[in-house]
Design an enzyme around this catalytic site. Structure first.
Site, PDB file in Angstrom:
ATOM      1  N   ASP A 205       0.821  -1.207   0.000  1.00  0.00           N
ATOM      2  CA  ASP A 205       0.000   0.000   0.000  1.00  0.00           C
ATOM      3  C   ASP A 205       0.863   1.267   0.000  1.00  0.00           C
ATOM      4  OD1 ASP A 205      -2.341   1.554   0.240  1.00  0.00           O
ATOM      5  OD2 ASP A 205      -2.164   1.590   2.422  1.00  0.00           O
ATOM      6  N   GLU A 448       3.100  -8.348   7.244  1.00  0.00           N
ATOM      7  CA  GLU A 448       1.835  -8.973   6.838  1.00  0.00           C
ATOM      8  C   GLU A 448       1.977  -9.954   5.685  1.00  0.00           C
ATOM      9  OE1 GLU A 448      -1.291  -6.182   6.195  1.00  0.00           O
ATOM     10  OE2 GLU A 448      -1.158  -5.341   8.193  1.00  0.00           O
ATOM     11  N   TYR A 501      -7.130  -3.233  12.237  1.00  0.00           N
ATOM     12  CA  TYR A 501      -7.866  -2.013  11.863  1.00  0.00           C
ATOM     13  C   TYR A 501      -9.349  -2.178  12.195  1.00  0.00           C
ATOM     14  CZ  TYR A 501      -3.656  -0.282   9.697  1.00  0.00           C
ATOM     15  OH  TYR A 501      -2.384   0.190   9.509  1.00  0.00           O
ATOM     16  N   GLU A 537       0.508  -1.705  14.181  1.00  0.00           N
ATOM     17  CA  GLU A 537      -0.243  -0.752  13.355  1.00  0.00           C
ATOM     18  C   GLU A 537      -1.664  -0.685  13.879  1.00  0.00           C
ATOM     19  OE1 GLU A 537      -0.385  -1.463   9.086  1.00  0.00           O
ATOM     20  OE2 GLU A 537       1.771  -1.887   9.034  1.00  0.00           O
TER      21      GLU A 537
HETATM   22  C1  GCB Z   1      -1.623  -2.364   6.651  1.00  0.00           C
HETATM   23  C2  GCB Z   1      -0.314  -2.289   5.954  1.00  0.00           C
HETATM   24  C3  GCB Z   1       0.058  -0.884   5.561  1.00  0.00           C
HETATM   25  C4  GCB Z   1      -1.158  -0.167   5.000  1.00  0.00           C
HETATM   26  C5  GCB Z   1      -2.213  -0.092   6.092  1.00  0.00           C
HETATM   27  C6  GCB Z   1      -3.489   0.564   5.580  1.00  0.00           C
HETATM   28  O1  GCB Z   1      -1.931  -3.304   7.319  1.00  0.00           O
HETATM   29  O2  GCB Z   1       0.731  -2.888   6.676  1.00  0.00           O
HETATM   30  O3  GCB Z   1       1.075  -0.928   4.597  1.00  0.00           O
HETATM   31  O4  GCB Z   1      -0.862   1.104   4.516  1.00  0.00           O
HETATM   32  O5  GCB Z   1      -2.526  -1.387   6.519  1.00  0.00           O
HETATM   33  O6  GCB Z   1      -3.664   1.755   5.752  1.00  0.00           O
HETATM   34  O7  GCB Z   1      -4.273  -0.135   4.973  1.00  0.00           O
END
Ligand code: GCB
Length: 637
Positions: A205, A448, A501, A537
């Site tokens: 990403d 990941e 997330y 994260e």
């Molecule tokens: C993740 C990734 C990261 C992305 C982020 C997102 O899990 O490790 O590279 O930018 O999520 O914002 O989706």
């Protein structure tokens, strides 16, 4: 597909040369009484090979003559990604070989003095590179984000002397075996795509910025020279111990002398010989920022090598050394035997115009912002950052989780032997480059990956154990987003790093679920592995200036609410086994274009121009509060 085939051939060839090259060191070029550095970054000329197979440059041997004689060239700054420099979308999205060239003058005394070794070094270029000097190929390298170099003394002395034409061809094509992996897809439906139309697919990403990303340097050493230095440090009571290992090339009988000086210039220990242990009484340990009133203490280790031959010059190299230890227990991360809690950020090398190009104003601004918000750490998501950034971290006491470019390993074909061999080589290059930085406290071998796929068990066992064999002084991890029950690599790592997330990719809009889901996440992982956990994260996109109350996704209020809900759980779990929290992300950054990205990823707590969103103030308050507690804890000892 020319670009891909050429890239694959080059990858295999370069893998072999890299394996050999790894016997040599990769010390950061610094000046000393015996060494000179000439930065040849600046304005280069540039030509993208737009031929359908991207192979015209090689067929017509563009390296043999000045690039401007081969066709139209444009100005290109180095270091910088080339993508955002022009108004041309074709250059922004270009896939294949691009050519860089610069004429430089080499000081006459460098050439005349046969005892001088002249080295050409590229801090990094993305992704494959081939280097020529005066039309003679001097090296090639696979992989962005890490340096490579070539001894060009012979070529310079044989060819036209002081004038030196440097040509660098760089190809950003990714394959299933590169890190990160990618694939080229040819679109064959002629009703929708013209003949020869192809795209590059990736599973990460961030924008696949390309070009020469870090400075290009010429530097000298004497023929008999210090090739590499490895230090490892520990302490007992008030005695610091620095074990060192110096490797010398160009002389079989050089005399090595090592001197360690304190910050006031006082010599605190010295030794003769290429290996040994220096003892430092009343040691000043290297402490992280906000963990001690005098953080980031650096000694200076001067290594000198006197070749015994009559004309042998003395080579001198000075290495900053921080004395500290790192240990992991089942619930804690210990720096100098004291619990360390990561309250920090994930970053990217990313900015307007320059893309991933190294830029001092940006680096210093980012450190100022991290210190302003009370961050004590960052992860080099998702690839190794410039060495200058690690040096800044050493000097400011910012702790680093150092990550290799193993991001987006999602295709089962990327778990094969060729991929693994390359991944091991990249870890070797990374450890070789970064092993002496006190700021680096842990290696991350991937982000990941599809760690639930059957080959992942063997793959990560090998990767983690090889990394440990390269450096037994630091823990090893990889960053997982997999379910705790299906993750096949977790048994091998020292610290569990989890990305999640909640209320964003899962249950979008439902921040009220974060508490429950995050508690479950932590309890499941800890219950299964009894290893300390970092929330590596978490976050939410916020388009700066977008507001709504009650909060809605993409507003600054929503980002804040997500963070607050995560923090409530962190505050419970950090009393148990959670040892850190790293916000995703420090700043907004560019991605490829997609329906879930609004001119890039907006999960930054700062904008891409480094202006704070509401979330930055929230984190600032929190990080300083945690820091004050830590100092309080320290005062109790
Ligand atoms: C993740 C990734 C990261 C992305 C982020 C997102 O899990 O490790 O590279 O930018 O999520 O914002 O989706």
């Amino acid at each position: 597909i020319g670009a891909e085939r050429a890239a694959e051939r080059l990858l295999l060839a370069a893998l072999c040369s890299v394996c050999q090259a790894l016997q040599d060191g990769m010390l950061f070029p610094t000046e000393s009484p015996s060494r000179e550095v000439k930065d040849v970054s600046g304005l280069w000329i540039f030509r993208a090979d737009e031929s359908p197979e991207r192979s015209r440059g090689f067929e017509q041997q563009w390296y043999k003559s000045p690039l401007a004689e081969t066709g139209p060239v444009i100005d290109m700054p180095v270091p910088s990604s080339y993508n955002d420099i022009t108004q041309d979308a074709q250059i922004r999205d270009f896939i294949g070989w691009v050519w860089y060239e610069k004429d430089v003058w080499v000081p006459a005394r460098w050439i005349q003095d046969r005892g001088t070794r002249i080295v050409l070094r590229v801090g990094s270029a993305h992704y494959y590179s081939v280097l020529w000097v005066n039309g003679v190929k001097v090296t090639e390298h696979v992989g962005g984000h890490l340096p490579f170099e070539a001894d060009i003394s012979g070529v310079l002395r044989q060819t036209s002397g002081n004038q030196c034409r440097i040509t660098i061809a760089v190809n950003n094509t990714l394959t299933l075996e590169t890190l990160p992996p990618g694939t080229i897809q040819y679109m064959t439906d002629r009703s929708r795509y013209p003949a020869g139309y192809f795209v590059q697919n990736t599973n990460f990403d961030f924008f696949n910025y390309a070009g020469i990303h870090r400075p290009v340097l010429l530097y000298t050493t004497p023929k008999a020279h210090i090739d590499d230095i490895t230090v490892e440090t520990t302490f007992s009571d008030n005695i610091g111990l620095v074990s060192f290992n110096v490797s010398v090339l160009g002389s079989s009988k050089a005399a090595v002398k090592v001197t360690l000086s304190a910050q006031d210039g006082r010599c605190v220990a010295s030794a003769d010989g290429s290996r040994g242990v220096l003892k430092v009484t009343d040691v000043n340990l290297w402490w992280p920022y906000l963990m001690h009133e005098n953080p980031a203490y650096l000694y200076s280790m001067e290594v000198s090598v006197q070749a015994t031959a009559e004309d042998g010059q003395t080579d001198v190299y000075t290495l900053p050394v921080g004395i500290r230890t790192v240990k992991v227990t089942s619930t804690q991360f210990l720096i100098n035997n004291k619990p360390f809690y990561f309250h920090g950020v994930n970053k990217h090398e990313d900015a307007d115009i320059r893309g991933k190009g190294f830029d001092w104003p940006l680096v210093v601004k980012d450190f100022n912002l991290m210190k302003w918000m009370g961050a004590n750490s960052f992860r080099t998501s998702h690839y190794p950052y410039a060495e200058e950034i690690l040096q800044m971290a050493d000097r400011h006491g910012i702790v680093i989780i150092d990550e290799c470019p193993g991001v987006g390993i999602k295709d089962i074909r990327s778990f094969g032997n060729v991929s693994l061999a390359h991944h091991l080589t990249v870890m070797e290059e990374l450890v070789r480059r970064d092993k002496n930085h006190p700021s680096v406290v842990m290696w991350s071998v991937a982000n990941e990956p599809a760690s639930e796929m059957p080959p992942a068990g063997f793959y990560f066992k090998e990767l983690v154990s090889h990394t440990r064999s390269l450096d037994s002084s630091r823990p090893v991890t990889y960053i997982t987003a997999s379910n705790y029950a299906r993750d096949l690599g977790a048994p091998y790592v020292d610290v569990i790093c989890v990305n999640s997330y909640f209320s964003w990719y899962q249950d979008p809009g439902h921040t009220e679920l974060i508490g429950l889901q995050l508690n479950t996440q932590f309890d499941n992982w800890y219950g299964k592995y009894q290893k300390p956990i970092i929330q590596s994260e978490y976050g939410a996109d916020a388009v700066p200036g977008l507001h709504s109350d009650p909060p809605m996704m993409f507003t600054e209020e929503y980002q804040k609410t997500v963070l607050q809900n995560y923090h409530n759980v962190f505050d419970q779990k950090r009393k148990e086994f959670v040892i850190g929290e790293l916000i995703w992300n420090f700043a907004d950054f560019m991605t490829s274009q997609s329906i879930i990205r609004v001119v890039g990823n907006k999960k930054g707590i700062f904008t891409r121009q480094r202006q704070p969103k509401a979330g930055a103030f929230l984190l600032r308050e929190r990080y300083w509060r945690i820091a004050n507690e830590t100092v309080h804890v320290l005062n109790c000892f």
